[in-house]
Design a protein around this motif. Structure first.
Motif, PDB file in Angstrom:
ATOM      1  N   ALA A 111     -70.883  56.668 -58.244  1.00  0.00           N
ATOM      2  CA  ALA A 111     -69.970  55.680 -58.919  1.00  0.00           C
ATOM      3  C   ALA A 111     -69.592  54.596 -57.986  1.00  0.00           C
ATOM      4  O   ALA A 111     -69.380  53.629 -58.587  1.00  0.00           O
ATOM      5  N   ASP A 112     -68.853  54.719 -56.909  1.00  0.00           N
ATOM      6  CA  ASP A 112     -68.451  53.876 -55.813  1.00  0.00           C
ATOM      7  C   ASP A 112     -69.643  52.793 -55.783  1.00  0.00           C
ATOM      8  O   ASP A 112     -69.472  51.995 -55.643  1.00  0.00           O
ATOM      9  N   TYR A 113     -70.792  53.429 -55.479  1.00  0.00           N
ATOM     10  CA  TYR A 113     -71.840  52.342 -54.980  1.00  0.00           C
ATOM     11  C   TYR A 113     -72.292  51.768 -55.990  1.00  0.00           C
ATOM     12  O   TYR A 113     -72.347  50.329 -55.972  1.00  0.00           O
ATOM     13  N   ASP A 114     -72.261  52.008 -57.377  1.00  0.00           N
ATOM     14  CA  ASP A 114     -72.448  51.267 -58.634  1.00  0.00           C
ATOM     15  C   ASP A 114     -71.546  50.135 -58.710  1.00  0.00           C
ATOM     16  O   ASP A 114     -71.872  49.080 -58.734  1.00  0.00           O
ATOM     17  N   GLU A 115     -70.310  50.376 -58.477  1.00  0.00           N
ATOM     18  CA  GLU A 115     -69.124  49.436 -58.519  1.00  0.00           C
ATOM     19  C   GLU A 115     -69.463  48.306 -57.217  1.00  0.00           C
ATOM     20  O   GLU A 115     -69.289  47.091 -57.204  1.00  0.00           O
ATOM     21  N   VAL A 116     -69.788  48.802 -55.806  1.00  0.00           N
ATOM     22  CA  VAL A 116     -70.063  48.031 -54.777  1.00  0.00           C
ATOM     23  C   VAL A 116     -70.968  46.924 -55.001  1.00  0.00           C
ATOM     24  O   VAL A 116     -70.882  45.982 -54.538  1.00  0.00           O
ATOM     25  N   VAL A 117     -72.343  47.514 -55.597  1.00  0.00           N
ATOM     26  CA  VAL A 117     -73.372  46.570 -56.066  1.00  0.00           C
ATOM     27  C   VAL A 117     -72.819  45.483 -56.804  1.00  0.00           C
ATOM     28  O   VAL A 117     -73.255  44.386 -56.746  1.00  0.00           O
ATOM     29  N   LYS A 118     -71.959  45.526 -57.935  1.00  0.00           N
ATOM     30  CA  LYS A 118     -71.474  44.445 -58.847  1.00  0.00           C
ATOM     31  C   LYS A 118     -70.662  43.641 -57.785  1.00  0.00           C
ATOM     32  O   LYS A 118     -70.706  42.187 -57.734  1.00  0.00           O
ATOM     33  N   LEU A 119     -69.856  44.247 -57.114  1.00  0.00           N
ATOM     34  CA  LEU A 119     -69.019  43.460 -56.000  1.00  0.00           C
ATOM     35  C   LEU A 119     -69.741  42.707 -55.211  1.00  0.00           C
ATOM     36  O   LEU A 119     -69.399  41.367 -54.843  1.00  0.00           O
ATOM     37  N   LYS A 120     -70.972  42.932 -54.627  1.00  0.00           N
ATOM     38  CA  LYS A 120     -71.941  42.419 -53.746  1.00  0.00           C
ATOM     39  C   LYS A 120     -72.388  41.161 -54.579  1.00  0.00           C
ATOM     40  O   LYS A 120     -72.453  40.255 -54.012  1.00  0.00           O
ATOM     41  N   ALA A 121     -72.865  41.333 -55.624  1.00  0.00           N
ATOM     42  CA  ALA A 121     -73.350  40.344 -56.445  1.00  0.00           C
ATOM     43  C   ALA A 121     -72.579  39.098 -56.559  1.00  0.00           C
ATOM     44  O   ALA A 121     -72.884  38.032 -56.339  1.00  0.00           O
ATOM     45  N   GLU A 122     -71.135  39.277 -56.833  1.00  0.00           N
ATOM     46  CA  GLU A 122     -70.076  38.382 -57.163  1.00  0.00           C
ATOM     47  C   GLU A 122     -69.861  37.735 -55.634  1.00  0.00           C
ATOM     48  O   GLU A 122     -69.910  36.470 -55.565  1.00  0.00           O
ATOM     49  N   TYR A 123     -69.708  38.577 -54.723  1.00  0.00           N
ATOM     50  CA  TYR A 123     -69.541  37.997 -53.218  1.00  0.00           C
ATOM     51  C   TYR A 123     -70.970  36.957 -52.885  1.00  0.00           C
ATOM     52  O   TYR A 123     -70.528  36.044 -52.312  1.00  0.00           O
ATOM     53  N   CYS A 124     -71.791  37.411 -53.205  1.00  0.00           N
ATOM     54  CA  CYS A 124     -73.134  36.728 -52.659  1.00  0.00           C
ATOM     55  C   CYS A 124     -73.107  35.508 -53.411  1.00  0.00           C
ATOM     56  O   CYS A 124     -73.768  34.589 -52.789  1.00  0.00           O
ATOM     57  N   GLN A 125     -72.759  35.568 -54.658  1.00  0.00           N
ATOM     58  CA  GLN A 125     -73.147  34.290 -55.451  1.00  0.00           C
ATOM     59  C   GLN A 125     -72.052  33.250 -54.861  1.00  0.00           C
ATOM     60  O   GLN A 125     -72.664  32.057 -54.747  1.00  0.00           O
ATOM     61  N   TYR A 126     -71.004  33.456 -54.429  1.00  0.00           N
ATOM     62  CA  TYR A 126     -70.171  32.438 -53.917  1.00  0.00           C
ATOM     63  C   TYR A 126     -70.762  31.970 -52.386  1.00  0.00           C
ATOM     64  O   TYR A 126     -70.837  30.832 -52.189  1.00  0.00           O
ATOM     65  N   MET A 127     -71.171  33.149 -51.748  1.00  0.00           N
ATOM     66  CA  MET A 127     -71.922  32.644 -50.295  1.00  0.00           C
ATOM     67  C   MET A 127     -72.902  32.006 -50.385  1.00  0.00           C
ATOM     68  O   MET A 127     -73.509  30.994 -49.856  1.00  0.00           O
ATOM     69  N   ASP A 128     -73.827  32.285 -51.748  1.00  0.00           N
ATOM     70  CA  ASP A 128     -75.038  31.288 -51.977  1.00  0.00           C
ATOM     71  C   ASP A 128     -74.453  29.713 -52.228  1.00  0.00           C
ATOM     72  O   ASP A 128     -75.149  28.860 -51.665  1.00  0.00           O
ATOM     73  N   SER A 129     -73.561  29.706 -52.729  1.00  0.00           N
ATOM     74  CA  SER A 129     -72.787  28.334 -53.127  1.00  0.00           C
ATOM     75  C   SER A 129     -72.236  27.579 -51.775  1.00  0.00           C
ATOM     76  O   SER A 129     -72.310  26.314 -51.634  1.00  0.00           O
ATOM     77  N   GLN A 130     -72.173  28.390 -50.697  1.00  0.00           N
ATOM     78  CA  GLN A 130     -71.948  27.866 -49.510  1.00  0.00           C
ATOM     79  C   GLN A 130     -73.010  27.733 -48.622  1.00  0.00           C
ATOM     80  O   GLN A 130     -73.028  27.600 -47.431  1.00  0.00           O
ATOM     81  N   HIS A 131     -74.245  27.946 -49.218  1.00  0.00           N
ATOM     82  CA  HIS A 131     -75.409  27.782 -48.485  1.00  0.00           C
ATOM     83  C   HIS A 131     -75.805  28.884 -47.415  1.00  0.00           C
ATOM     84  O   HIS A 131     -76.358  28.728 -46.278  1.00  0.00           O
ATOM     85  N   LEU A 132     -75.287  30.193 -47.783  1.00  0.00           N
ATOM     86  CA  LEU A 132     -75.459  31.216 -47.040  1.00  0.00           C
ATOM     87  C   LEU A 132     -76.348  32.311 -47.697  1.00  0.00           C
ATOM     88  O   LEU A 132     -75.908  33.556 -48.182  1.00  0.00           O
ATOM     89  N   ARG A 133     -77.423  31.982 -48.187  1.00  0.00           N
ATOM     90  CA  ARG A 133     -78.232  32.867 -48.986  1.00  0.00           C
ATOM     91  C   ARG A 133     -78.684  33.947 -48.180  1.00  0.00           C
ATOM     92  O   ARG A 133     -79.207  33.846 -47.254  1.00  0.00           O
ATOM     93  N   LEU A 134     -79.142  35.295 -49.067  1.00  0.00           N
ATOM     94  CA  LEU A 134     -79.647  36.231 -48.345  1.00  0.00           C
ATOM     95  C   LEU A 134     -81.106  36.389 -48.847  1.00  0.00           C
ATOM     96  O   LEU A 134     -81.518  36.806 -49.814  1.00  0.00           O
ATOM     97  N   VAL A 135     -81.955  35.502 -48.060  1.00  0.00           N
ATOM     98  CA  VAL A 135     -83.259  35.365 -48.204  1.00  0.00           C
ATOM     99  C   VAL A 135     -84.166  36.477 -47.714  1.00  0.00           C
ATOM    100  O   VAL A 135     -83.874  36.904 -46.726  1.00  0.00           O
TER     101      VAL A 135
END
Length: 135
Positions: A111-135
């Motif tokens: 259950a915690d992992y499922d929540e963390v995956v959602k948080l990671k998506a939000e966090y990475c979306q911001y980092m993508d906007s800063q040109h730090l994409r996880l390619v």
């Protein structure tokens, strides 16, 4: 691409290996790896902005947490800082908070992992906007 960004990508690749090979196991490690993706992206952002954000968790919290400093070393949106703190707490909990019954612990970690995956998506979306994409 700086060394912290490269490490975040390395961690993402490791996470993909764990997910592929062990889809319903090792949630504690998956959670921890996601947090380390987040910390390395934050350090990459600092490096990109020519700002040392700190080496330890303590330093990073002292340099970003509005409850500890009125002047962060660099700015990130408050919701991204909150997401980072939540990822940190989930990671710490997954490693150190024990539950005597292993099957209950596994369910809780899933259950915690499922929540963390959602948080990671939000966090990475911001980092993508800063040109730090996880390619």
């Amino acid at each position: 691409m700086n060394e912290y960004h490269q490490q975040a990508i390395h961690n993402k690749n490791f996470l993909e290996c764990i997910k592929s090979n062990y889809p319903s196991k090792f949630y504690d490690w998956k959670i921890t790896v996601i947090f380390y993706i987040a910390i390395h992206l934050l350090k990459a952002l600092g490096k990109k902005r020519n700002t040392l954000i700190g080496e330890s968790h303590y330093d990073i919290f002292n340099n970003f947490d509005p409850g500890r400093t009125a002047k962060p070393v660099t700015t990130i949106p408050p919701e991204i800082w909150t997401t980072y703190k939540r990822l940190y707490k989930y990671s710490k909990s997954s490693r150190y908070d024990g539950i005597a019954n292993q099957s209950i612990r596994d369910l809780a970690l899933k259950a915690d992992y499922d929540e963390v995956v959602k948080l990671k998506a939000e966090y990475c979306q911001y980092m993508d906007s800063q040109h730090l994409r996880l390619v």
